[in-house]
Write a protein that holds these residues in place. Structure first.
Motif, PDB file in Angstrom:
ATOM      1  N   VAL A 283      -6.041   2.781   6.545  1.00  0.00           N
ATOM      2  CA  VAL A 283      -6.513   1.688   5.686  1.00  0.00           C
ATOM      3  C   VAL A 283      -6.346   0.348   6.389  1.00  0.00           C
ATOM      4  O   VAL A 283      -7.247  -0.500   6.370  1.00  0.00           O
ATOM      5  CB  VAL A 283      -5.743   1.697   4.351  1.00  0.00           C
TER       6      VAL A 283
ATOM      7  N   GLU B  74     -13.553   4.950   6.949  1.00  0.00           N
ATOM      8  CA  GLU B  74     -13.922   4.790   5.540  1.00  0.00           C
ATOM      9  C   GLU B  74     -14.508   6.076   4.985  1.00  0.00           C
ATOM     10  O   GLU B  74     -14.219   6.476   3.848  1.00  0.00           O
ATOM     11  CB  GLU B  74     -14.923   3.644   5.407  1.00  0.00           C
TER      12      GLU B  74
ATOM     13  N   THR C  54       1.283   5.169   0.316  1.00  0.00           N
ATOM     14  CA  THR C  54       0.594   6.335   0.874  1.00  0.00           C
ATOM     15  C   THR C  54       1.582   7.471   1.075  1.00  0.00           C
ATOM     16  O   THR C  54       2.792   7.253   1.175  1.00  0.00           O
ATOM     17  CB  THR C  54      -0.054   5.998   2.228  1.00  0.00           C
TER      18      THR C  54
ATOM     19  N   LEU D 135       0.853  -1.193   0.000  1.00  0.00           N
ATOM     20  CA  LEU D 135       0.000   0.000   0.000  1.00  0.00           C
ATOM     21  C   LEU D 135       0.889   1.244   0.000  1.00  0.00           C
ATOM     22  O   LEU D 135       1.675   1.458   0.930  1.00  0.00           O
ATOM     23  CB  LEU D 135      -0.917   0.021   1.215  1.00  0.00           C
TER      24      LEU D 135
ATOM     25  N   THR E  29      -2.709   2.454  -4.258  1.00  0.00           N
ATOM     26  CA  THR E  29      -2.627   3.761  -3.598  1.00  0.00           C
ATOM     27  C   THR E  29      -3.923   4.008  -2.838  1.00  0.00           C
ATOM     28  O   THR E  29      -5.010   3.655  -3.314  1.00  0.00           O
ATOM     29  CB  THR E  29      -2.412   4.888  -4.616  1.00  0.00           C
ATOM     30  N   ASP E  30      -3.808   4.608  -1.667  1.00  0.00           N
ATOM     31  CA  ASP E  30      -5.011   4.835  -0.860  1.00  0.00           C
ATOM     32  C   ASP E  30      -5.935   5.861  -1.483  1.00  0.00           C
ATOM     33  O   ASP E  30      -7.158   5.780  -1.364  1.00  0.00           O
ATOM     34  CB  ASP E  30      -4.624   5.261   0.564  1.00  0.00           C
ATOM     35  N   HIS E  31      -5.374   6.853  -2.206  1.00  0.00           N
ATOM     36  CA  HIS E  31      -6.252   7.881  -2.787  1.00  0.00           C
ATOM     37  C   HIS E  31      -7.110   7.314  -3.912  1.00  0.00           C
ATOM     38  O   HIS E  31      -8.226   7.786  -4.160  1.00  0.00           O
ATOM     39  CB  HIS E  31      -5.433   9.086  -3.264  1.00  0.00           C
TER      40      HIS E  31
ATOM     41  N   ILE F 275      -8.137   4.046  -3.913  1.00  0.00           N
ATOM     42  CA  ILE F 275      -9.096   3.159  -3.246  1.00  0.00           C
ATOM     43  C   ILE F 275     -10.356   3.924  -2.863  1.00  0.00           C
ATOM     44  O   ILE F 275     -11.477   3.446  -3.032  1.00  0.00           O
ATOM     45  CB  ILE F 275      -8.457   2.519  -1.991  1.00  0.00           C
TER      46      ILE F 275
ATOM     47  N   ALA G 162     -11.661   8.609   4.521  1.00  0.00           N
ATOM     48  CA  ALA G 162     -10.789   8.235   3.410  1.00  0.00           C
ATOM     49  C   ALA G 162     -11.440   8.529   2.063  1.00  0.00           C
ATOM     50  O   ALA G 162     -10.755   8.671   1.048  1.00  0.00           O
ATOM     51  CB  ALA G 162     -10.434   6.761   3.512  1.00  0.00           C
TER      52      ALA G 162
ATOM     53  N   HIS H 192      -2.050   7.557   6.810  1.00  0.00           N
ATOM     54  CA  HIS H 192      -2.997   7.051   5.827  1.00  0.00           C
ATOM     55  C   HIS H 192      -2.903   5.530   5.708  1.00  0.00           C
ATOM     56  O   HIS H 192      -3.923   4.847   5.529  1.00  0.00           O
ATOM     57  CB  HIS H 192      -2.721   7.700   4.463  1.00  0.00           C
ATOM     58  N   TYR H 193      -1.686   5.012   5.817  1.00  0.00           N
ATOM     59  CA  TYR H 193      -1.528   3.549   5.811  1.00  0.00           C
ATOM     60  C   TYR H 193      -2.228   2.945   7.028  1.00  0.00           C
ATOM     61  O   TYR H 193      -2.958   1.942   6.903  1.00  0.00           O
ATOM     62  CB  TYR H 193      -0.045   3.173   5.825  1.00  0.00           C
TER      63      TYR H 193
END
Length: 585
Positions: A362, A543, A353, A351, A397-399, A401, A546, A358-359
């Motif tokens: 998630v 959630e 980030t 992941l 990438t979290d953005h 997701i 994010a 941010h990691y």
């Protein structure tokens, strides 16, 4: 597959081309970085457009943090708009081509896009002739320098804040060359260069001392057609091009030429304020490159194409088997289902980030839904995730997701907000009220050159009570600000040497201390009261956050943490939230 690309670069035909298939997301940055580290020649990457170039450049800066990566943009703000040049872009362009043609640097990484191919660059021989090298300790003729800078269309100003400007204040010369991201300050004593420093154009403070510099003029506007060549003709022989969709690149060049001609025909060169030698007077077909010529250059160089379209059937195709990150539309169930399948298939789950927070967010969501999935952290703010099926590596990438807005944060030229202070100073008019942090309120009276210890320096003149004058060096600009008070009410001018301003500051400090004492007393009383303590956030809250479209700024993130901490405490929250309109309060 990567080894095949490297083998092609190191031992292949210098006039051959290959096509990379199934390359998606930020995987290209890793492929280019790995190839560059093994094959130390020059690498020029042509993306589809300036936005893609900005994202790739940011990815490369993350993957190669110790390597300086150069940008080679178009000189114009928009494709073909030849009447709207950008001095910051010209500076980055000149800096890149100067370094590329320098014998001292044998390995460079440059990111560009098709718009930039339309314009030609200065020949290496001409660049060398027009370059002015200045070294500490050498003899220096200020009059010759003044004449040369004017010849090359440098603008003389009070304070430099963008490329192409210079100022002379006695024995101090400030020059904003097109070959460097920061301006230079040259100090001369008795016709000898005493020191050279890089400095911040806003604060006027020195950042670094240097022994030798090169001054270059605008590489796009001060040279004839005969003195310029295509980028492909200027590059060293050890240069490899990486091109996203060659056919699309050539179409963009054609489009740029059409727009440039249309713009040229609309400009009235007789009525507009253009100098006779301005390059805008030259017809675009004589001034710019065409797609047939670029197509011819491609036949004589080594290049690597990537993208969905293949430029030539004769090109050897290397398939990497890399897929883009799936779209989850903020659906955690879909994410868990996908990760679980990849985990069972033996994929390494990563992941990427921007921040560890941010990691953790998630990973916390995955734990809250009891997914029993652990992703390895990668602290890189990559533009787009990917799935490498050949090596069984997954990088999300979290953005993406959570469908959050993502932008490239790259170096910006100095001509924007960083020079706002200098521009503001130029807008001040004699008679405006200003405040000096040490001497109080006075009246701005303009700029004046002073002889200080045998050197002429330009200073800001402020008039105080009884017409007393205070001269403030440009090195102390940060101590002055424009007065802001009640509308229509003139402030009281302070007297230099008096203790009125000091008393005012002391009195203000006492009032602040009294307010602070009252607040502390009030807070102590509130601490004894009991309030409602909210429960900590669950994965649903994580959630939700994010999925916000925009990334929180550091201040917004800090505020959220502190407000939540207050709400989870049984002490009543007492907090004032301040911020401009539209900043997410």
């Amino acid at each position: 597959m990567l080894q095949k690309v490297v083998s092609h670069l190191t031992g292949g035909d210098k006039k051959s081309a290959i096509h990379l298939n199934e390359v998606h997301g930020s995987s290209l940055a890793f492929i280019i970085a790995a190839s560059y580290q093994v094959h130390k020649g020059n690498h020029i990457v042509l993306c589809r457009d300036r936005e893609e170039a900005a994202f790739l450049m940011q990815d490369l800066q993350f993957v190669l943090p110790k390597k300086e990566i150069y940008s080679f943009p178009s000189s114009f703000k928009q494709l073909g708009q030849i009447h709207q040049s950008d001095s910051g872009n010209i500076q980055m362009r000149t800096e890149a081509i100067t370094q590329l043609t320098s014998n001292a640097i044998q390995s460079m990484l440059i990111v560009s896009y098709p718009d930039a191919l339309l314009e030609r660059v200065v020949k290496k021989s001409v660049l060398k002739e027009t370059r002015l090298d200045i070294e500490v300790g050498e003899t220096f003729d200020i009059d010759f320098m003044l004449e040369l800078l004017i010849t090359y269309n440098f603008e003389r100003v009070d304070f430099v804040y963008e490329p192409g400007q210079f100022s002379i204040r006695g024995d101090i010369i400030d020059i904003y060359s097109f070959a460097n991201a920061n301006p230079y300050r040259i100090e001369v004593f008795d016709n000898e260069v005493e020191s050279i420093r890089l400095f911040d154009p806003v604060s006027q403070r020195s950042e670094k001392k240097v022994l030798r510099i090169s001054i270059l003029p605008n590489g796009q506007q001060n040279f004839t057609v005969e003195e310029q060549v295509s980028l492909f003709q200027a590059i060293p022989s050890n240069t490899t091009f990486w091109i996203n969709d060659v056919a699309m690149c050539l179409e963009t060049v054609d489009d740029g030429m059409s727009k440039a001609i249309a713009c040229y025909e609309k400009i009235d060169l007789d009525e507009e304020d253009f100098e006779q030698e301005d390059s805008i007077r030259i017809h675009p077909q004589k001034r710019f490159e065409t797609s047939p010529r670029i197509k011819g250059y491609l036949e004589d160089i080594q290049f690597i194409e990537w993208g969905n379209k293949i430029y030539s059937k004769a090109m050897e195709i290397y398939s990497f088997g890399i897929d883009p990150q799936p779209v989850f539309n903020r659906n955690v169930d879909l994410l868990v289902e996908d990760l679980q399948a990849k985990k069972e298939a033996g994929y390494e789950l990563i992941l990427a980030t921007e921040h560890a927070k941010h990691y953790n967010r998630v990973q916390g969501i995955l734990q809250d839904v009891e997914a029993n999935i652990t992703m390895h952290p990668l602290n890189l703010d990559l533009h787009a995730g990917f799935v490498d099926d050949q090596n069984k590596i997954l990088v999300y990438t979290d953005h993406q997701i959570f469908s959050r807005y993502h932008k490239a944060n790259i170096r910006k030229n100095r001509s924007s907000s960083r020079a706002q202070l200098i521009k503001t100073l130029k807008e001040w008019k004699p008679g405006d009220y200003v405040v000096h942090i040490d001497h109080g309120i006075g009246v701005y009276s303009g700029l004046e050159k002073l002889d200080i210890a045998g050197r002429v320096q330009e200073s800001i003149r402020i008039v105080y009570q009884n017409n007393d004058l205070l001269y403030v060096s440009i090195n102390a600009l940060h101590k002055i600000s424009k007065y802001s008070g009640k509308d229509g009410k003139k402030p009281k001018i302070h007297r230099l040497g008096s203790d009125a301003w000091a008393k005012t500051k002391t009195k203000t400090k006492k009032k602040i201390k009294q307010v602070a004492y009252d607040l502390i007393k009030l807070y102590a009383q509130r601490k004894t009261q009991k309030g409602f303590a909210f429960s900590p956030d669950t994965y649903l809250q994580h959630e939700l956050e994010a999925s916000f479209f925009y990334q929180d700024t550091p201040d917004q993130e800090k505020t959220s943490i502190e407000v939540k901490k207050d709400m989870e405490s049984d002490v009543p929250m007492d907090r004032l939230l301040c911020g401009d309109v539209g900043f997410g309060k």
